[in-house]
Design a protein around this motif. Structure first.
Motif, mmCIF file in Angstrom:
data_model
loop_
_atom_site.group_PDB
_atom_site.id
_atom_site.type_symbol
_atom_site.label_atom_id
_atom_site.label_comp_id
_atom_site.label_asym_id
_atom_site.label_seq_id
_atom_site.Cartn_x
_atom_site.Cartn_y
_atom_site.Cartn_z
ATOM 1 N N LYS A 160 0.724 -1.146 -0.012
ATOM 2 C CA LYS A 160 0.080 -0.088 -0.092
ATOM 3 C C LYS A 160 0.790 1.155 -0.042
ATOM 4 C CE LYS A 160 -4.038 2.048 2.217
ATOM 5 N NZ LYS A 160 -5.009 1.946 3.452
ATOM 6 N N ALA A 161 2.036 1.393 0.587
ATOM 7 C CA ALA A 161 2.979 2.125 0.694
ATOM 8 C C ALA A 161 3.472 2.582 -0.617
ATOM 9 C CB ALA A 161 3.989 2.112 1.766
ATOM 10 N N GLY A 162 3.553 1.678 -1.699
ATOM 11 C CA GLY A 162 4.205 2.075 -2.912
ATOM 12 C C GLY A 162 5.456 1.207 -3.276
ATOM 13 N N PHE A 163 5.923 0.354 -2.410
ATOM 14 C CA PHE A 163 7.137 -0.512 -2.584
ATOM 15 C C PHE A 163 6.757 -1.434 -3.869
ATOM 16 C CE2 PHE A 163 8.227 1.354 1.528
ATOM 17 C CZ PHE A 163 9.344 1.661 1.331
ATOM 18 N N SER A 164 7.601 -1.865 -4.433
ATOM 19 C CA SER A 164 7.411 -2.648 -5.650
ATOM 20 C C SER A 164 7.588 -4.215 -5.432
ATOM 21 C CB SER A 164 8.338 -2.251 -6.854
ATOM 22 O OG SER A 164 9.756 -2.076 -6.415
ATOM 23 N N GLY A 165 7.886 -4.673 -4.260
ATOM 24 C CA GLY A 165 7.815 -6.181 -3.907
ATOM 25 C C GLY A 165 8.409 -6.330 -2.593
ATOM 26 N N VAL A 166 8.244 -7.629 -1.884
ATOM 27 C CA VAL A 166 9.042 -7.851 -0.676
ATOM 28 C C VAL A 166 10.009 -8.973 -0.874
ATOM 29 C CG1 VAL A 166 7.073 -6.850 0.689
ATOM 30 C CG2 VAL A 166 7.001 -9.405 -0.090
ATOM 31 N N GLN A 167 10.897 -9.145 -0.022
ATOM 32 C CA GLN A 167 11.857 -10.201 0.439
ATOM 33 C C GLN A 167 11.725 -10.702 1.621
ATOM 34 O OE1 GLN A 167 16.058 -9.762 0.673
ATOM 35 N NE2 GLN A 167 16.198 -10.967 -1.140
ATOM 36 N N ILE A 168 11.469 -12.107 1.703
ATOM 37 C CA ILE A 168 11.425 -12.687 3.162
ATOM 38 C C ILE A 168 13.108 -12.917 3.339
ATOM 39 C CG2 ILE A 168 11.153 -14.620 4.345
ATOM 40 C CD1 ILE A 168 9.081 -15.139 2.312
ATOM 41 N N HIS A 169 13.538 -12.463 4.497
ATOM 42 C CA HIS A 169 14.888 -12.871 5.007
ATOM 43 C C HIS A 169 14.825 -14.152 5.660
ATOM 44 C CE1 HIS A 169 18.880 -12.405 6.002
ATOM 45 N NE2 HIS A 169 18.842 -11.145 6.396
ATOM 46 N N GLY A 170 15.239 -15.097 5.034
ATOM 47 C CA GLY A 170 15.230 -16.569 5.339
ATOM 48 C C GLY A 170 16.831 -16.869 5.397
ATOM 49 N N ALA A 171 17.832 -16.156 5.654
ATOM 50 C CA ALA A 171 19.328 -16.487 5.698
ATOM 51 C C ALA A 171 19.872 -15.747 6.851
ATOM 52 C CB ALA A 171 19.935 -15.907 4.462
ATOM 53 N N HIS A 172 21.324 -16.097 7.232
ATOM 54 C CA HIS A 172 22.165 -15.541 7.993
ATOM 55 C C HIS A 172 21.623 -15.509 9.542
ATOM 56 C CE1 HIS A 172 23.431 -12.459 4.554
ATOM 57 N NE2 HIS A 172 23.568 -13.674 4.317
ATOM 58 N N GLY A 173 21.082 -16.630 10.041
ATOM 59 C CA GLY A 173 20.635 -17.050 11.282
ATOM 60 C C GLY A 173 19.489 -16.404 12.030
ATOM 61 N N TYR A 174 18.756 -15.459 11.084
ATOM 62 C CA TYR A 174 17.604 -14.798 11.739
ATOM 63 C C TYR A 174 16.665 -15.959 11.612
ATOM 64 C CZ TYR A 174 19.823 -10.429 11.162
ATOM 65 O OH TYR A 174 20.895 -9.525 11.064
ATOM 66 N N LEU A 175 15.231 -15.585 12.193
ATOM 67 C CA LEU A 175 14.248 -16.472 12.740
ATOM 68 C C LEU A 175 13.719 -17.588 11.462
ATOM 69 C CD1 LEU A 175 12.304 -17.590 14.695
ATOM 70 C CD2 LEU A 175 10.412 -16.023 13.892
ATOM 71 N N VAL A 176 13.779 -17.245 10.354
ATOM 72 C CA VAL A 176 13.343 -18.294 9.387
ATOM 73 C C VAL A 176 14.523 -19.054 9.184
ATOM 74 C CG1 VAL A 176 12.805 -18.360 6.863
ATOM 75 C CG2 VAL A 176 11.656 -16.482 8.015
ATOM 76 N N SER A 177 15.601 -18.781 8.934
ATOM 77 C CA SER A 177 16.955 -19.467 9.125
ATOM 78 C C SER A 177 16.926 -20.296 10.184
ATOM 79 C CB SER A 177 18.051 -18.735 8.812
ATOM 80 O OG SER A 177 19.349 -19.478 8.952
ATOM 81 N N GLN A 178 16.495 -19.710 11.534
ATOM 82 C CA GLN A 178 16.733 -20.788 12.735
ATOM 83 C C GLN A 178 15.389 -21.874 12.616
ATOM 84 O OE1 GLN A 178 16.055 -17.771 16.014
ATOM 85 N NE2 GLN A 178 17.451 -16.785 14.976
ATOM 86 N N PHE A 179 14.315 -21.571 12.049
ATOM 87 C CA PHE A 179 13.635 -22.730 12.008
ATOM 88 C C PHE A 179 14.030 -23.880 10.926
ATOM 89 C CE2 PHE A 179 10.173 -20.499 13.983
ATOM 90 C CZ PHE A 179 9.523 -21.424 14.723
ATOM 91 N N LEU A 180 14.658 -23.258 9.842
ATOM 92 C CA LEU A 180 15.122 -24.441 8.979
ATOM 93 C C LEU A 180 16.432 -25.208 9.330
ATOM 94 C CD1 LEU A 180 15.058 -22.188 5.791
ATOM 95 C CD2 LEU A 180 13.678 -24.184 6.065
ATOM 96 N N SER A 181 17.005 -24.707 10.344
ATOM 97 C CA SER A 181 18.198 -25.451 10.745
ATOM 98 C C SER A 181 17.962 -26.535 12.009
ATOM 99 C CB SER A 181 19.139 -24.278 11.358
ATOM 100 O OG SER A 181 20.469 -24.849 11.959
ATOM 101 N N PRO A 182 18.450 -27.790 11.707
ATOM 102 C CA PRO A 182 18.434 -28.708 12.918
ATOM 103 C C PRO A 182 19.043 -28.429 14.074
ATOM 104 C CG PRO A 182 19.703 -29.561 11.014
ATOM 105 C CD PRO A 182 19.199 -28.304 10.534
ATOM 106 N N LYS A 183 20.142 -27.388 13.862
ATOM 107 C CA LYS A 183 20.898 -27.106 15.054
ATOM 108 C C LYS A 183 20.188 -26.254 15.876
ATOM 109 C CE LYS A 183 25.307 -24.251 16.262
ATOM 110 N NZ LYS A 183 25.724 -25.643 17.280
ATOM 111 N N HIS A 184 19.149 -25.154 15.219
ATOM 112 C CA HIS A 184 18.660 -24.256 15.972
ATOM 113 C C HIS A 184 17.118 -24.562 16.339
ATOM 114 C CE1 HIS A 184 22.237 -21.687 15.756
ATOM 115 N NE2 HIS A 184 22.045 -21.758 14.618
ATOM 116 N N ASN A 185 16.793 -25.439 15.477
ATOM 117 C CA ASN A 185 15.220 -25.897 15.706
ATOM 118 C C ASN A 185 15.232 -27.379 15.929
ATOM 119 O OD1 ASN A 185 12.737 -26.972 15.335
ATOM 120 N ND2 ASN A 185 12.226 -26.052 13.177
#
Length: 410
Positions: A160-185
Motif C-alpha cells: 500500500k505504501a508503494g514499494f514494488s515487492g517484498v523479500q523474506i529474510h530466510g538467511a544469516h541466522g535470523y528466525l526463518v533461518s533458525q526454523f530451517l536449521s536442525p541445530k537451532h530447531n
C-alpha cells in the motif's frame, strides 16, 4: 552486449530494468517508534539514481518487541504509512524496483535490546558469543502463528505504501533461518523434527504474504546455501527448500550463506579458488539452476565487471547482488553498465580486537555508518576507522539500553 544491462522478467510479470541487485544492508535509520527517518529516502534516492535495477531495503522488522539492531524500521500496521510512502517514492525513481526485506531476528538480537528473545528452540549461542547474545525462549505454537500473520500484514502495508515487492529474510541466522536449521530447531511438534516439518514455517510465511499481496506482486526470499555450522542447515536441505518455494510460485531467490556464528556471507569460509573466482556461492547456484528454473540472485564476493559479467553470461544466475560496495560507491552501477570496474575495492573491516573481528557484527556496523553518512548527504568515507565506529556503536547501544530499561521500570 553487456549482460548486466539486460532486463529480467519475473514469474509474476514484473520487469527489472537491469541485472544489478542491491542486496540488503542494515541501515539503523529508524526512529524510536519504528518509523523510517528522512535520511532513508535520501539514501535510497541516491542508490536509485545510481543505476541499480532492483534495490532491497535493510531488514524491516515485523514486531516492535523483536528488533534485530538499534534503529530498525518496524512495520506492524499503517501507523507509519505516510513516511513509508515517502521512502518508497524516493527509492523508485529512475525506473528502479525497491523491495522491502521483512525479518524477525529470533534469538539473533544483542543482549538488552528486547525484553526477551525467542526462537524455535532454547538453544544458546556458542560460548564466546554468550556475552553478547542471550539464550532465547522457545516459541509457543500460537506465537508462531502470530509471527506468520505479521509477515502477511507487513507485506500488505508496504504494498500500500508503494514499494514494488517484498523479500523474506530466510538467511544469516535470523528466525526463518533458525526454523530451517536442525541445530537451532530441535522441536518435536509440527514445526520441527524433520526437514519437511522445519520447512513448515517458511512455507506458511510465504503463503501468508502471497495471500496479502496477490499473485502479481513480486515476492522473493534470501536463503542460505548452508549455515556452515556442524549440525546446521545443509545444501541438500536448501535445495529442497528452493524446490518447495519454486513450486509455490516464488519470484526471485537470492543465494547467500552463513550466520553470525559462521559469517560465510563476508567471505570467512571462502577458499582461495572461490575468492579468485569472486562469487562465494557460485557452486551452489549451479546446483540450483540444474534443479529448478527460477530467477536467481547470487550475492557475496563480486569485485570486478568481468566477474559479474561471467556470472550472468554463464546462465547460472540472473542477477548479481552487491551490498558493501554500494555503501562506499553508491553509483557503482554506472561503471558496471558501461563495462568498467568499480572505483573501489572491498577490504575486511578490522578493529584489531579479536573477539569482535571474528564475528560479522563489525561488517554490519561499519557499513551502516557509511549508509548514515550518505543519508545525511555527507558522502561515504572508505578510510573510516573501524575502531572508532565500534566505540560509537557501543556508546549508542549502551545509551539505548539504559533508556529501554528506564522505560520498563516506569
Amino acid at each position: 552486449m553487456n549482460p548486466l544491462d539486460q532486463s529480467l522478467t519475473l514469474p509474476c510479470g514484473a520487469v527489472i530494468k537491469n541485472r544489478i541487485f542491491k542486496s540488503a544492508m542494515s541501515e539503523g535509520l529508524g526512529e524510536k517508534g519504528g518509523s523510517p527517518k528522512p535520511a532513508l529516502s535520501k539514501l535510497y534516492r541516491i542508490w536509485a539514481e545510481g543505476g541499480i535495477g532492483l534495490c532491497v531495503t535493510g531488514n524491516v522488522m515485523i514486531d516492535s518487541r523483536a528488533l534485530g539492531e538499534p534503529g530498525n524500521v518496524v512495520v506492524e500496521d499503517q501507523r507509519h504509512l505516510e513516511a513509508l510512502q515517502t521512502w518508497a517514492a524516493a527509492a523508485k525513481v529512475n525506473g528502479t524496483h525497491c523491495w522491502v526485506q521483512l525479518n524477525h531476528p529470533g534469538k539473533q538480537a544483542p543482549k538488552g535490546l528486547n525484553k526477551e528473545n525467542v526462537s524455535p528452540s532454547a538453544i544458546p549461542f556458542r560460548k564466546d558469543m554468550q556475552a553478547f547474545f542471550d539464550t532465547p525462549r522457545e516459541l509457543k505454537e500460537d506465537e508462531i502463528w502470530d509471527i506468520v500473520k505479521r509477515f502477511g500484514k507487513a507485506s500488505e502495508v508496504v504494498k500500500k505504501a508503494g514499494f514494488s515487492g517484498v523479500q523474506i529474510h530466510g538467511a544469516h541466522g535470523y528466525l526463518v533461518s533458525q526454523f530451517l536449521s536442525p541445530k537451532h530447531n530441535q522441536r518435536t511438534d509440527d514445526w520441527g523434527g524433520s526437514p519437511e516439518k522445519r520447512r513448515k514455517f517458511v512455507r506458511e510465511v510465504y503463503k501468508a504474504i502471497r495471500e496479502a499481496v496477490g499473485k502479481d506482486f513480486p515476492v522473493g526470499i534470501k536463503l542460505n546455501s548452508a549455515d556452515f555450522q556442524r549440525g546446521g542447515f545443509t545444501e541438500e536441505e536448501s535445495l529442497e527448500t528452493i524446490q518447495l518455494l519454486t513450486d509455490l510460485g516464488i519470484d526471485l531467490i537470492e543465494v547467500s550463506g552463513g550466520t553470525y556464528e559462521a559469517p560465510a556471507m563476508v567471505g570467512s569460509k571462502a577458499s582461495q579458488s572461490t575468492l579468485e573466482r569472486e562469487a562465494y556461492f557460485m557452486d551452489f547456484a549451479v546446483k540450483v539452476r540444474k534443479a529448478v528454473d527460477v530467477p536467481l540472485v547470487l550475492t557475496g564476493g563480486f569485485k570486478s565487471y568481468q566477474g559479474m559479467k561471467a556470472a550472468i553470461a554463464s546462465g547460472d544466475v540472473d542477477m548479481v547482488g552487491l551490498a558493501r560496495l554500494l555503501a562506499i560507491e553508491p553509483d557503482a552501477a554506472h561503471q558496471l553498465l558501461v563495462g568498467k570496474d568499480p572505483l573501489h575495492k572491498i577490504e575486511k573491516v578490522k578493529t584489531g580486537f579479536g573477539p569482535i573481528d571474528r564475528m560479522s557484527v563489525m561488517e554490519t556496523v561499519w557499513y551502516r555508518e557509511q549508509l548514515e553518512r550518505i543519508g545525511e548527504c555527507k558522502g561515504p568515507k572508505p578510510n573510516l576507522s573501524a575502531f572508532w565506529v565500534f566505540l560509537k556503536y557501543v556508546f549508542r547501544f549502551v545509551f539505548k539500553r539504559k533508556g529501554v530499561l528506564r522505560e520498563r521500570a516506569t
